[in-house]
Design an enzyme around this catalytic site. Structure first.
Site, PDB file in Angstrom:
ATOM      1  N   GLU A  30       5.044  -7.106  10.897  1.00 30.45           N
ATOM      2  CA  GLU A  30       5.356  -7.589   9.547  1.00 30.45           C
ATOM      3  C   GLU A  30       6.062  -6.511   8.719  1.00 30.45           C
ATOM      4  O   GLU A  30       5.469  -5.889   7.840  1.00 30.45           O
ATOM      5  CB  GLU A  30       4.057  -8.023   8.849  1.00 30.45           C
ATOM      6  CG  GLU A  30       3.307  -9.121   9.589  1.00 30.45           C
ATOM      7  CD  GLU A  30       1.890  -9.327   9.066  1.00 30.45           C
ATOM      8  OE1 GLU A  30       1.540  -8.724   8.030  1.00 30.45           O
ATOM      9  OE2 GLU A  30       1.138 -10.070   9.710  1.00 30.45           O
ATOM     10  N   PRO A  31       7.362  -6.277   8.948  1.00 30.46           N
ATOM     11  CA  PRO A  31       8.069  -5.192   8.256  1.00 30.46           C
ATOM     12  C   PRO A  31       8.712  -5.624   6.937  1.00 30.46           C
ATOM     13  O   PRO A  31       9.925  -5.610   6.779  1.00 30.46           O
ATOM     14  CB  PRO A  31       9.141  -4.812   9.270  1.00 30.46           C
ATOM     15  CG  PRO A  31       9.475  -6.116   9.921  1.00 30.46           C
ATOM     16  CD  PRO A  31       8.202  -6.917   9.961  1.00 30.46           C
ATOM     17  N   GLY A  32       7.914  -6.034   5.971  1.00 31.03           N
ATOM     18  CA  GLY A  32       8.496  -6.491   4.709  1.00 31.03           C
ATOM     19  C   GLY A  32       9.229  -5.411   3.952  1.00 31.03           C
ATOM     20  O   GLY A  32      10.410  -5.522   3.640  1.00 31.03           O
ATOM     21  N   ARG A  84       5.278   0.771  -9.714  1.00 28.80           N
ATOM     22  CA  ARG A  84       4.741   1.567  -8.616  1.00 28.80           C
ATOM     23  C   ARG A  84       4.538   3.036  -8.988  1.00 28.80           C
ATOM     24  O   ARG A  84       3.602   3.669  -8.520  1.00 28.80           O
ATOM     25  CB  ARG A  84       5.647   1.460  -7.386  1.00 28.80           C
ATOM     26  CG  ARG A  84       5.678   0.055  -6.780  1.00 28.80           C
ATOM     27  CD  ARG A  84       6.430   0.018  -5.471  1.00 28.80           C
ATOM     28  NE  ARG A  84       5.720   0.734  -4.424  1.00 28.80           N
ATOM     29  CZ  ARG A  84       6.040   1.927  -3.979  1.00 28.80           C
ATOM     30  NH1 ARG A  84       7.092   2.576  -4.488  1.00 28.80           N
ATOM     31  NH2 ARG A  84       5.333   2.508  -3.026  1.00 28.80           N
ATOM     32  N   CYS A 112       5.179   0.929 -24.364  1.00 28.84           N
ATOM     33  CA  CYS A 112       4.258   1.721 -25.177  1.00 28.84           C
ATOM     34  C   CYS A 112       3.143   2.316 -24.321  1.00 28.84           C
ATOM     35  O   CYS A 112       1.947   2.046 -24.520  1.00 28.84           O
ATOM     36  CB  CYS A 112       3.681   0.855 -26.288  1.00 28.84           C
ATOM     37  SG  CYS A 112       4.911   0.299 -27.478  1.00 28.84           S
ATOM     38  N   GLU A 113       3.520   3.121 -23.354  1.00 31.24           N
ATOM     39  CA  GLU A 113       2.599   3.814 -22.465  1.00 31.24           C
ATOM     40  C   GLU A 113       3.201   5.163 -22.099  1.00 31.24           C
ATOM     41  O   GLU A 113       4.372   5.242 -21.720  1.00 31.24           O
ATOM     42  CB  GLU A 113       2.383   3.029 -21.160  1.00 31.24           C
ATOM     43  CG  GLU A 113       1.810   1.646 -21.327  1.00 31.24           C
ATOM     44  CD  GLU A 113       0.307   1.653 -21.564  1.00 31.24           C
ATOM     45  OE1 GLU A 113      -0.307   2.720 -21.343  1.00 31.24           O
ATOM     46  OE2 GLU A 113      -0.225   0.610 -21.975  1.00 31.24           O
ATOM     47  N   TYR A 169       8.417  -4.814  -3.662  1.00 29.37           N
ATOM     48  CA  TYR A 169       7.306  -4.785  -4.598  1.00 29.37           C
ATOM     49  C   TYR A 169       7.704  -4.629  -6.061  1.00 29.37           C
ATOM     50  O   TYR A 169       6.909  -4.952  -6.939  1.00 29.37           O
ATOM     51  CB  TYR A 169       6.268  -3.710  -4.211  1.00 29.37           C
ATOM     52  CG  TYR A 169       5.698  -3.949  -2.844  1.00 29.37           C
ATOM     53  CD1 TYR A 169       4.796  -4.985  -2.636  1.00 29.37           C
ATOM     54  CD2 TYR A 169       6.098  -3.193  -1.759  1.00 29.37           C
ATOM     55  CE1 TYR A 169       4.307  -5.252  -1.376  1.00 29.37           C
ATOM     56  CE2 TYR A 169       5.609  -3.448  -0.491  1.00 29.37           C
ATOM     57  CZ  TYR A 169       4.710  -4.485  -0.303  1.00 29.37           C
ATOM     58  OH  TYR A 169       4.232  -4.748   0.950  1.00 29.37           O
TER      59      TYR A 169
END
Length: 476
Positions: A326-328, A370, A401-402, A431
């Protein structure tokens, strides 16, 4: 502080760089391993993606935007299919490649997968709906997930999916009930936690025992799951499934996992009299986000993994089952970069006298979580022009605002980077769009596919009206 042969001119900026980040000899040069295959610079120094100038992309589609090299995506998909088929042909007649839909999924992506001979792994009803709408045959779909709902299992059986990867005894009860009511036999694989933890971030290492996924080998739970399935007329035991983590750069983890999984495979054959026809080794193959990453190619991965399976099956005295992977991320990740526009540039003095440029762009953690979530590293490049300015260590940050709203934690950019410039961040195909949010009520960016000098939207940009459409206003 680091010292640098260029002397005091560069020493302040260089002091803030991590050890793995090399001093750039040419800021206008591109590292081929980081970018989609059809990425170039023109005479003005502007990036071209799939034959399309990024300045034209920004003008037509706006920023931020995910720019997907269609030819690159499809080439990587076909390379995995070709390499694994060839490597496993003498072991088990070939291999199946299940693209992991969680990495990045649209109906157009599904159509590419169908045409290029890949199967598709989904883990929610939403991903299943996209798969069906994109025309993926049911028998080429696998359904994952550690807490599948009744509605998801029903939809999977109605679609005739080729495999349901069972994750718990409660779920097996649910599948039996639904399959029996429909008068069908559900094809089931057992997800096994093999106690092998890949060298990766703890949040995405998934095969160690203390976590939510699968049936553990410890205590014989995975074996008991196989017993349970074989005792149910409405279930058909296809095989075992294992996944050892993500962003993996070597096959040694697969060797230990395969040894343990095939040990269980052999025990089921000997003691329960059932030769399971399939084995899924998962995926998690790494990609190059920065120059510190050196991923293996499909040919090497396939050859080494096939030899592991051949050797372990020989040791157990069993016929090798049909293998799937499963090489997504390894397909989607390198095929896409994100294009941003710079809004502000702020030099910040650091302890010890160094300076870091804080380059604020018009995206952020809403389109790439990420870095904040995993501490992931990314690279970047000035995309709309060449520059002769000296390198300066920079941090590309978002507009949310982080304080943790960081896209690229450490990279060199030209010291003359300024508002209005375009910044491109490679390796964002996996992702980033899948995990994108509307934080601070920010509409999500579009996905623009480029190939042979043409560009087209395959996921449109969200609008403020899209945000308001979900808001139930009792006063109206």
């Amino acid at each position: 502080m680091h010292a640098h042969e260029a002397g005091a001119l560069h020493s302040d900026g260089y002091s803030a760089a991590p050890d793995w980040l090399p001093w750039p000899t040419d800021l206008n040069a591109l590292e081929p391993e980081l970018w989609p295959r059809h990425t170039t610079r023109d005479a003005d120094g502007a990036l071209s993606l799939g034959g399309v100038d990024v300045r034209d992309l920004a003008k037509e589609f706006g920023t931020p935007a995910y720019i997907l090299d269609e030819d690159d995506f499809r080439w990587r998909a076909k390379e995995f299919k070709r390499a694994y088929d060839a490597a496993f042909a003498p072991v088990c007649g070939g291999a199946d490649v299940f693209y992991a839909g969680k990495a990045f999924l649209t109906t157009q992506v599904v159509r590419w997968l169908v045409e290029d001979g890949l199967n598709l792994d989904v883990c929610t009803g939403g991903e299943l709906a996209v798969a069906i709408r994109g025309g993926m045959p049911g028998e080429r779909i696998g359904l994952h997930g550690n807490n599948k709902s009744r509605a998801e299992i029903e939809a999977a059986l109605d679609a005739g999916v080729g495999r349901i990867i069972a994750d718990s005894f409660d779920e097996l009860d649910r599948i039996v009930e639904i399959a029996s009511a429909r008068g069908v036999v559900a094809p089931v694989m057992v997800r096994v936690t093999a106690g092998v933890e890949a060298h990766t971030h703890e949040f995405i290492a998934t095969a160690h025992e203390d976590q939510k996924f699968g049936f553990s080998l410890a205590g014989g739970l995975a074996y008991k799951a196989c017993e349970r399935i074989l005792a149910e007329p409405s279930l058909r035991l296809l095989g075992l499934h294992s996944h050892i983590g993500s962003q993996i750069f070597e096959t040694s983890g697969f060797e230990l996992s395969a040894r343990r999984i095939l040990g269980l495979h052999a025990r089921v054959s000997r003691e329960l009299g059932h030769d399971m026809p399939e084995l899924d080794l998962g995926g998690g193959f790494g990609i190059a986000y920065t120059t510190q990453h050196h991923p293996l190619g499909p040919d090497q991965l396939g050859t080494e993994t096939a030899e592991i399976v051949r050797r372990e099956c020989q040791a157990e005295g069993v016929v090798a089952p049909r293998v799937s992977i499963e090489p997504g991320r390894a397909i989607a990740g390198p095929s896409t970069c994100t294009l941003y526009e710079v809004g502000t540039v702020k030099p910040v003095e650091l302890d010890g006298g160094g300076v870091r440029l804080y380059v604020s762009v018009d995206g952020g953690m809403s389109d790439n979580i990420r870095t904040a979530l995993y501490g992931a590293d990314y690279s970047c490049a000035l995309a709309n022009r060449a520059s002769e300015a000296p390198p300066q260590i920079a941090r590309v940050v978002g507009r949310h605002c982080e304080s943790g709203d960081i896209i690229v934690r450490d990279h060199y950019l030209p010291a003359d980077v300024r508002p209005g410039d375009l910044i491109a961040v490679p390796g964002t195909g996996a992702y980033c769009r899948s995990m994108a949010s509307q934080y601070n009520h920010t509409p999500r960016p579009p996905v623009v596919a480029v190939t042979d000098g043409r560009a087209r939207v395959i996921v449109r940009r969200e609008t403020v009206q899209d945000l308001l459409a979900l808001d139930v206003d009792a006063s109206v």
